[in-house]
Design a protein around this motif. Structure first.
Motif, PDB file in Angstrom:
ATOM      1  N   ARG A 114      29.551 -10.395  -7.686  1.00  0.00           N
ATOM      2  CA  ARG A 114      30.233 -10.518  -6.396  1.00  0.00           C
ATOM      3  C   ARG A 114      29.237 -11.090  -5.388  1.00  0.00           C
ATOM      4  O   ARG A 114      28.110 -10.603  -5.279  1.00  0.00           O
ATOM      5  CB  ARG A 114      30.724  -9.151  -5.899  1.00  0.00           C
ATOM      6  CG  ARG A 114      31.771  -8.540  -6.814  1.00  0.00           C
ATOM      7  CD  ARG A 114      32.346  -7.268  -6.212  1.00  0.00           C
ATOM      8  NE  ARG A 114      33.128  -6.547  -7.207  1.00  0.00           N
ATOM      9  CZ  ARG A 114      33.707  -5.374  -7.006  1.00  0.00           C
ATOM     10  NH1 ARG A 114      33.609  -4.787  -5.820  1.00  0.00           N
ATOM     11  NH2 ARG A 114      34.397  -4.790  -7.961  1.00  0.00           N
ATOM     12  N   GLU A 116      27.983 -10.867  -2.328  1.00  0.00           N
ATOM     13  CA  GLU A 116      27.965  -9.933  -1.209  1.00  0.00           C
ATOM     14  C   GLU A 116      26.585  -9.941  -0.583  1.00  0.00           C
ATOM     15  O   GLU A 116      25.633 -10.464  -1.158  1.00  0.00           O
ATOM     16  CB  GLU A 116      28.245  -8.513  -1.709  1.00  0.00           C
ATOM     17  CG  GLU A 116      29.584  -8.346  -2.373  1.00  0.00           C
ATOM     18  CD  GLU A 116      29.976  -6.885  -2.450  1.00  0.00           C
ATOM     19  OE1 GLU A 116      30.325  -6.319  -1.398  1.00  0.00           O
ATOM     20  OE2 GLU A 116      29.948  -6.313  -3.549  1.00  0.00           O
ATOM     21  N   MET A 307      32.527   2.943 -12.515  1.00  0.00           N
ATOM     22  CA  MET A 307      31.413   3.471 -11.716  1.00  0.00           C
ATOM     23  C   MET A 307      30.248   2.489 -11.737  1.00  0.00           C
ATOM     24  O   MET A 307      30.039   1.784 -12.721  1.00  0.00           O
ATOM     25  CB  MET A 307      30.997   4.869 -12.163  1.00  0.00           C
ATOM     26  CG  MET A 307      30.553   5.041 -13.577  1.00  0.00           C
ATOM     27  SD  MET A 307      29.999   6.743 -13.869  1.00  0.00           S
ATOM     28  CE  MET A 307      31.528   7.670 -13.887  1.00  0.00           C
ATOM     29  N   GLY A 308      29.538   2.434 -10.617  1.00  0.00           N
ATOM     30  CA  GLY A 308      28.419   1.503 -10.499  1.00  0.00           C
ATOM     31  C   GLY A 308      27.140   2.180 -10.980  1.00  0.00           C
ATOM     32  O   GLY A 308      26.752   3.220 -10.475  1.00  0.00           O
ATOM     33  N   ARG A 311      24.167   2.407  -8.369  1.00  0.00           N
ATOM     34  CA  ARG A 311      24.342   3.484  -7.375  1.00  0.00           C
ATOM     35  C   ARG A 311      24.135   4.842  -8.011  1.00  0.00           C
ATOM     36  O   ARG A 311      23.553   5.737  -7.412  1.00  0.00           O
ATOM     37  CB  ARG A 311      25.737   3.390  -6.744  1.00  0.00           C
ATOM     38  CG  ARG A 311      25.829   2.222  -5.803  1.00  0.00           C
ATOM     39  CD  ARG A 311      27.104   2.203  -4.998  1.00  0.00           C
ATOM     40  NE  ARG A 311      27.311   0.862  -4.475  1.00  0.00           N
ATOM     41  CZ  ARG A 311      28.377   0.471  -3.806  1.00  0.00           C
ATOM     42  NH1 ARG A 311      29.351   1.331  -3.574  1.00  0.00           N
ATOM     43  NH2 ARG A 311      28.470  -0.766  -3.362  1.00  0.00           N
TER      44      ARG A 311
HETATM   45  P1  ATP Z   1      32.429  -0.970  -1.893  1.00  0.00           P
HETATM   46  O1  ATP Z   1      33.485  -0.415  -1.001  1.00  0.00           O
HETATM   47  O2  ATP Z   1      31.148  -0.211  -1.851  1.00  0.00           O
HETATM   48  O3  ATP Z   1      32.250  -2.436  -1.727  1.00  0.00           O
HETATM   49  P2  ATP Z   1      34.296  -1.438  -3.984  1.00  0.00           P
HETATM   50  O4  ATP Z   1      35.517  -0.714  -3.547  1.00  0.00           O
HETATM   51  O5  ATP Z   1      34.220  -2.893  -3.746  1.00  0.00           O
HETATM   52  O6  ATP Z   1      32.978  -0.737  -3.373  1.00  0.00           O
HETATM   53  P3  ATP Z   1      34.989  -1.199  -6.753  1.00  0.00           P
HETATM   54  O7  ATP Z   1      35.539  -2.549  -6.841  1.00  0.00           O
HETATM   55  O8  ATP Z   1      35.904  -0.057  -6.759  1.00  0.00           O
HETATM   56  O9  ATP Z   1      33.992  -1.103  -5.500  1.00  0.00           O
HETATM   57  O10 ATP Z   1      33.899  -1.008  -7.906  1.00  0.00           O
HETATM   58  C1  ATP Z   1      33.631   0.251  -8.508  1.00  0.00           C
HETATM   59  C2  ATP Z   1      32.195   0.653  -8.303  1.00  0.00           C
HETATM   60  O11 ATP Z   1      31.311  -0.418  -8.600  1.00  0.00           O
HETATM   61  C3  ATP Z   1      31.830   1.039  -6.890  1.00  0.00           C
HETATM   62  O12 ATP Z   1      32.204   2.354  -6.604  1.00  0.00           O
HETATM   63  C4  ATP Z   1      30.330   0.857  -6.886  1.00  0.00           C
HETATM   64  O13 ATP Z   1      29.692   1.983  -7.460  1.00  0.00           O
HETATM   65  C5  ATP Z   1      30.147  -0.322  -7.794  1.00  0.00           C
HETATM   66  N1  ATP Z   1      29.971  -1.555  -6.995  1.00  0.00           N
HETATM   67  C6  ATP Z   1      30.922  -2.319  -6.406  1.00  0.00           C
HETATM   68  N2  ATP Z   1      30.368  -3.385  -5.818  1.00  0.00           N
HETATM   69  C7  ATP Z   1      29.022  -3.297  -6.037  1.00  0.00           C
HETATM   70  C8  ATP Z   1      27.899  -4.114  -5.707  1.00  0.00           C
HETATM   71  N3  ATP Z   1      28.037  -5.249  -5.023  1.00  0.00           N
HETATM   72  N4  ATP Z   1      26.664  -3.713  -6.118  1.00  0.00           N
HETATM   73  C9  ATP Z   1      26.493  -2.565  -6.815  1.00  0.00           C
HETATM   74  N5  ATP Z   1      27.519  -1.765  -7.172  1.00  0.00           N
HETATM   75  C10 ATP Z   1      28.764  -2.126  -6.792  1.00  0.00           C
END
Ligand code: ATP
Ligand code: MG
Length: 450
Positions: A114, A116, A307-308, A311
């Protein structure tokens, strides 16, 4: 030294000194998933862009801002997966996995991409572990999914993480909520960012998870979806809670959770922590009853979570939970002379076949340098094979941590292995799976004692 190039921003290397912790988590998650009857699925890193546009949703942050999308030389639009649910669902349909009997339950470990703003807990390449169930409409499936995620955190002994759940209703009850949101946000248009203004008509729920400060503030007092869900959805939600209570899983209902992806219906949940700063959602998931149909399949209730891992590692560190470190060398076999080096080589192969981490010189070092290296890699035991040892067919095995525990062993491969296994104390963690499993068992014994 100036190296040609460095890693791309937002991507991280996992070095040999750390990889062991990853292996440990991966193994623990695999074990938890398989216990619940889930089987692993592996899907490609890239998919046709349309898959994510359609499943994640055109008006989500992920699709609007974060995807790595490019055209191939053949003119196809391809996207690096931003998450795992869409690819797994595509594979489920493409290979008609439903023919194996429903429900189908899969899990995955994968990298996601992603675009970001890179910061602690937020990367451009990151890792997810996820689980998905297809073909289960009952609230028990929601509870099973939540319990599986919870089981992973429990087993790790995490205390600084809490479960929050909500229901965002089905397609039918969503429409009255969407109407209420439209009215609320239209009256506050001037406080919304440009992206959210464009979402106002198309999908006002997405405004609720916008990261823009001003939008966040407006969203705080917006109508909550839980007040708008229909009787069926409400009963479903109550049943999810009943089963979570039965499993002794504690949770709070947080009516503001909507999740950032469009495919969610009914139950949504997050595991959240305050221990690692702003990026506090470690795990997110929920039910997505409309997704399989959206991708061209028969209507199929489904659900999942991801789950990430980055994190999760941060939370573990914040709580001071040590995962096993990199296994070190059990035995270093040094040698002096041509015959001795051949013996050292054959002996090392024998020990390796018994899963003993064994090293012997492969760079042609002097004996002194070999021993220096054995020290550097923190070998637990070492032997030096010389001409005399070959003649006597016996060798001294030195305990590198405590010389007094050294012992003699025959040089014959089979006999050496027998004596070494008997006398050497190789406690602690070693990389082979048997040891990981043992460690997992001791972890779960620890948590059930409490
Ligand atoms: P956030 O609100 O923090 O951006 P998200 O809602 O975009 O999270 P999900 O798409 O639900 O996240 O992804 C599931 C999990 O993947 C998240 O809870 C997080 O632990 C992990 N995650 C998401 N985006 C990232 C990222 N850019 N870097 C690291 N871990 C991530
Ligand atoms: Mg996000």
């Amino acid at each position: 030294m100036e190296i040609l190039t460095k890693k791309v921003k937002g991507a991280e290397d996992i070095l040999p000194s750390d990889a062991c912790r990853w292996q440990f988590l991966e193994e623990l998650m695999r074990d938890e998933a398989e216990k619940c009857g889930f089987k692993e699925i592996r899907t490609p890193v890239f998919e046709h862009t349309v898959l994510f546009n359609r499943s994640v949703g055109e008006t989500t942050d992920v699709v609007q801002k974060e995807m790595y999308t490019f055209d191939t030389k053949g003119g196809e639009s391809i996207t690096l997966r931003p998450e795992g649910t869409a690819g797994a669902a595509r594979a489920y349909l493409e290979h008609a996995l439903y023919n194996d009997g429903l429900p189908v339950k899969v899990y995955y470990h994968l990298t996601c991409y992603r675009y970001e703003k890179a910061q602690a807990g937020r990367q451009r390449e990151f890792h997810q572990f996820g689980m998905e169930t297809y073909g289960a409409a009952d609230a028990k499936a929601d509870a099973e999914m939540i319990c599986a995620a919870n089981g992973i955190f429990d087993r790790l002994g995490l205390e600084n993480i809490r479960l929050e759940i909500n229901s965002i209703g089905c397609k039918t009850c969503r429409s009255s909520y969407t109407q209420a949101l439209k009215e609320y946000f239209t009256a506050r248009k001037s406080e919304l960012c440009d992206t959210c203004l464009s979402r106002l008509d198309r999908n006002p729920m997405r405004i609720l998870d916008c990261k823009n400060e001003s939008c966040k503030k407006v969203a705080e007092t917006a109508p909550v979806v839980l007040d708008y869900i229909c009787e069926d959805c409400s009963t479903h939600f109550d049943r999810v809670k009943t089963f979570l209570d039965a499993a002794d899983v504690s949770y709070t209902v947080n009516p503001t959770i909507v999740r950032g992806l469009d495919y969610y219906t009914r139950t949504v949940f997050e595991f959240v922590t305050d221990a690692i700063g702003a990026q506090g959602t470690v795990c997110g998931g929920g039910r997505y009853d409309g997704l399989i149909e959206e991708l061209g399949g028969q209507p199929t209730p489904a659900l999942g979570f991801a789950m990430g891992i980055e994190r999760l590692l941060l939370v573990l560190k914040a709580q001071g939970i040590e995962l096993p470190g990199t296994p070190t060398c059990d035995l270093y076999i040094a040698s002096l002379g041509v015959d001795a080096e051949i013996k050292a080589f054959s002996l090392s192969q024998k020990l390796r076949s018994a899963s003993i981490i064994t090293e012997t010189d492969i760079v042609g070092r002097s004996l002194r340098a070999q021993m220096k290296y054995a020290d550097k890699i923190s070998a637990k035991y070492s032997v030096v094979i010389g001409d005399d040892d070959l003649k006597n067919n016996t060798v001294r095995v030195k305990d590198m941590r405590n010389k007094e525990n050294s012992f003699d062993a025959p040089l014959d491969e089979e006999a050496f292995l027998e004596v070494f296994t008997d006398k050497a104390d190789l406690d602690g963690f070693s990389a082979d799976l048997e040891n990981i499993k043992k460690l997992l068992e001791s972890l779960s014994e620890g948590s059930s004692d409490e």
